[in-house]
Write a protein that holds these residues in place. Structure first.
Motif, short mmCIF file in Angstrom:
data_model
loop_
_atom_site.label_atom_id
_atom_site.label_comp_id
_atom_site.label_asym_id
_atom_site.label_seq_id
_atom_site.Cartn_x
_atom_site.Cartn_y
_atom_site.Cartn_z
N PRO A 37 -12.63 4.34 -35.61
CA PRO A 37 -12.58 5.55 -34.77
C PRO A 37 -13.37 5.33 -33.47
CG PRO A 37 -14.17 5.82 -36.54
CD PRO A 37 -13.52 4.48 -36.75
N VAL A 38 -12.89 5.97 -32.41
CA VAL A 38 -13.53 5.85 -31.10
C VAL A 38 -13.57 7.23 -30.46
CG1 VAL A 38 -13.36 4.87 -28.78
CG2 VAL A 38 -12.67 3.49 -30.77
N THR A 39 -14.71 7.57 -29.86
CA THR A 39 -14.82 8.82 -29.12
C THR A 39 -15.29 8.53 -27.71
OG1 THR A 39 -15.24 10.18 -31.07
CG2 THR A 39 -15.97 11.06 -28.95
N LEU A 40 -14.54 9.05 -26.75
CA LEU A 40 -14.89 8.96 -25.34
C LEU A 40 -15.37 10.32 -24.87
CD1 LEU A 40 -11.85 6.88 -24.01
CD2 LEU A 40 -13.92 6.07 -25.15
N ARG A 41 -16.39 10.30 -24.01
CA ARG A 41 -16.96 11.56 -23.57
C ARG A 41 -16.77 11.75 -22.06
NH1 ARG A 41 -22.84 12.97 -22.08
NH2 ARG A 41 -22.99 15.24 -22.35
N CYS A 42 -16.42 12.96 -21.69
CA CYS A 42 -16.35 13.34 -20.29
C CYS A 42 -17.32 14.50 -20.09
CB CYS A 42 -14.94 13.78 -19.93
SG CYS A 42 -14.78 14.35 -18.22
N HIS A 43 -18.18 14.38 -19.10
CA HIS A 43 -19.19 15.40 -18.83
C HIS A 43 -19.09 15.83 -17.38
CE1 HIS A 43 -23.02 17.51 -19.22
NE2 HIS A 43 -23.37 16.97 -18.06
N GLN A 44 -19.08 17.16 -17.14
CA GLN A 44 -19.02 17.67 -15.78
C GLN A 44 -20.20 18.60 -15.52
OE1 GLN A 44 -16.80 20.99 -14.60
NE2 GLN A 44 -16.06 21.56 -16.65
N THR A 45 -20.62 18.63 -14.27
CA THR A 45 -21.71 19.53 -13.87
C THR A 45 -21.21 20.62 -12.94
OG1 THR A 45 -22.27 18.04 -12.05
CG2 THR A 45 -23.43 17.71 -14.14
N GLU A 46 -19.87 20.79 -12.85
CA GLU A 46 -19.28 21.71 -11.88
C GLU A 46 -18.88 23.06 -12.49
OE1 GLU A 46 -19.18 20.71 -8.69
OE2 GLU A 46 -20.10 18.85 -9.38
N ASN A 47 -18.99 23.18 -13.79
CA ASN A 47 -18.64 24.43 -14.48
C ASN A 47 -17.17 24.82 -14.29
OD1 ASN A 47 -19.52 26.52 -16.21
ND2 ASN A 47 -19.61 27.96 -14.50
N HIS A 48 -16.30 23.80 -14.18
CA HIS A 48 -14.88 24.08 -14.01
C HIS A 48 -14.23 24.34 -15.36
CE1 HIS A 48 -14.53 23.68 -9.76
NE2 HIS A 48 -15.03 22.46 -9.76
N ARG A 49 -13.24 25.21 -15.32
CA ARG A 49 -12.57 25.62 -16.56
C ARG A 49 -11.65 24.54 -17.11
NH1 ARG A 49 -8.19 30.54 -16.76
NH2 ARG A 49 -7.64 30.37 -18.96
N TYR A 50 -10.85 23.93 -16.22
CA TYR A 50 -9.84 22.98 -16.67
C TYR A 50 -10.40 21.55 -16.67
CZ TYR A 50 -5.93 26.30 -16.51
OH TYR A 50 -5.08 27.34 -16.74
N MET A 51 -10.11 20.84 -17.77
CA MET A 51 -10.45 19.42 -17.87
C MET A 51 -9.27 18.68 -18.47
SD MET A 51 -14.45 19.55 -19.10
CE MET A 51 -14.81 17.84 -18.64
N TYR A 52 -9.15 17.40 -18.11
CA TYR A 52 -7.97 16.62 -18.48
C TYR A 52 -8.37 15.21 -18.91
CZ TYR A 52 -5.92 20.17 -15.36
OH TYR A 52 -5.56 21.35 -14.75
N TRP A 53 -7.58 14.64 -19.81
CA TRP A 53 -7.69 13.22 -20.14
C TRP A 53 -6.36 12.54 -19.83
CZ3 TRP A 53 -11.61 10.18 -20.91
CH2 TRP A 53 -12.82 10.68 -21.44
#
Lengths: 112, 111
Positions: free
Chosen positions: B18-34
């Motif tokens: 198993p593998v987990t990739l993390r995306c972190h934002q500091t902009e408080n935006h609602r939409y996120m995408y991979w």
């Protein structure tokens, strides 16, 4: 989803304007045209977007034809750092998540 | 850059793990995408999120799951990695005009 057609590659002399064309003949009335670029191995970078009027920002100008079936991205004074793949994308309606559908893009080579 | 980080930046793993990739934002935006990017295919949407605990599938979602328990984090999990999932993975967030800002990418190799 409206599809876009771009030439696979273009060359431009440094200091000259680079004009990148895009056809999107099936675009709907409420769909925007977005342009991104990707420099080798980096994440795509947003450039500009528009609906029907011409747009300009610090990076580029976007010219959209009156029938909205095609557009042109203009880099007014291309530099070597503008060498990248440029993507023209039509955005699906926001209530579908605002997803961007990337095509193959145009590989722009700016030469000295 | 628009305050997006991805971790890890590079990972080599073996088939079946198993593998987990993390995306972190500091902009408080609602939409996120991979997205994933492979030679000859451009960028393809895997999953996206339109809020905490709200996610939906993209065009190549098979073999991937996502979770969003906080606004700032969007996790992509490969439950059992396969060699066909070797790729470069990009996270993106949506700005106020739906322009998307992309992270630096994660290069994943599955042996």
């Amino acid at each position: 989803d409206a599809k876009t057609t771009q030439p696979p590659s273009m060359d431009c002399a440094e200091g000259r304007a680079a004009n990148l064309p895009c056809n999107h003949s099936t675009i709907s009335g409420n769909e925007y045209v977005y342009w991104y670029r990707q420099i080798h191995s980096q994440g795509p970078q947003y450039i500009i977007h528009g609906l029907k009027n011409n747009e300009t920002n610090e990076m580029a100008s976007l010219i959209i034809t009156e029938d909205r079936k095609s557009s042109t991205l203009i880099l007014p004074h291309a530099t070597l750092r503008d060498t990248a793949v440029y993507y023209c994308i039509v955005r699906v309606p926001y209530n579908q998540g605002g997803k961007l559908i990337f095509g193959q893009g145009t590989e722009l080579s700016v030469k000295p | 850059d628009a305050g997006i980080t991805q971790s890890p930046r590079h990972k080599v793993t073996e088939t079946g793990t198993p593998v987990t990739l993390r995306c972190h934002q500091t902009e408080n935006h609602r939409y996120m995408y991979w997205y994933r990017q492979d030679p000859g295919h451009g960028l393809r949407l895997i999953h996206y999120s339109y809020g905490v605990k709200d996610t939906d599938k993209g065009e190549v979602s098979d073999g991937y799951s996502v979770s969003r328990s906080k606004t700032e984090d969007f996790l992509l999990t490969l439950e059992s990695a396969t060699s066909s999932q070797t790729s470069v993975y990009f996270c993106a967030i949506s700005g106020q005009y739906n322009e998307q800002f992309f992270g630096p990418g994660t290069r994943l190799t599955v042996l």
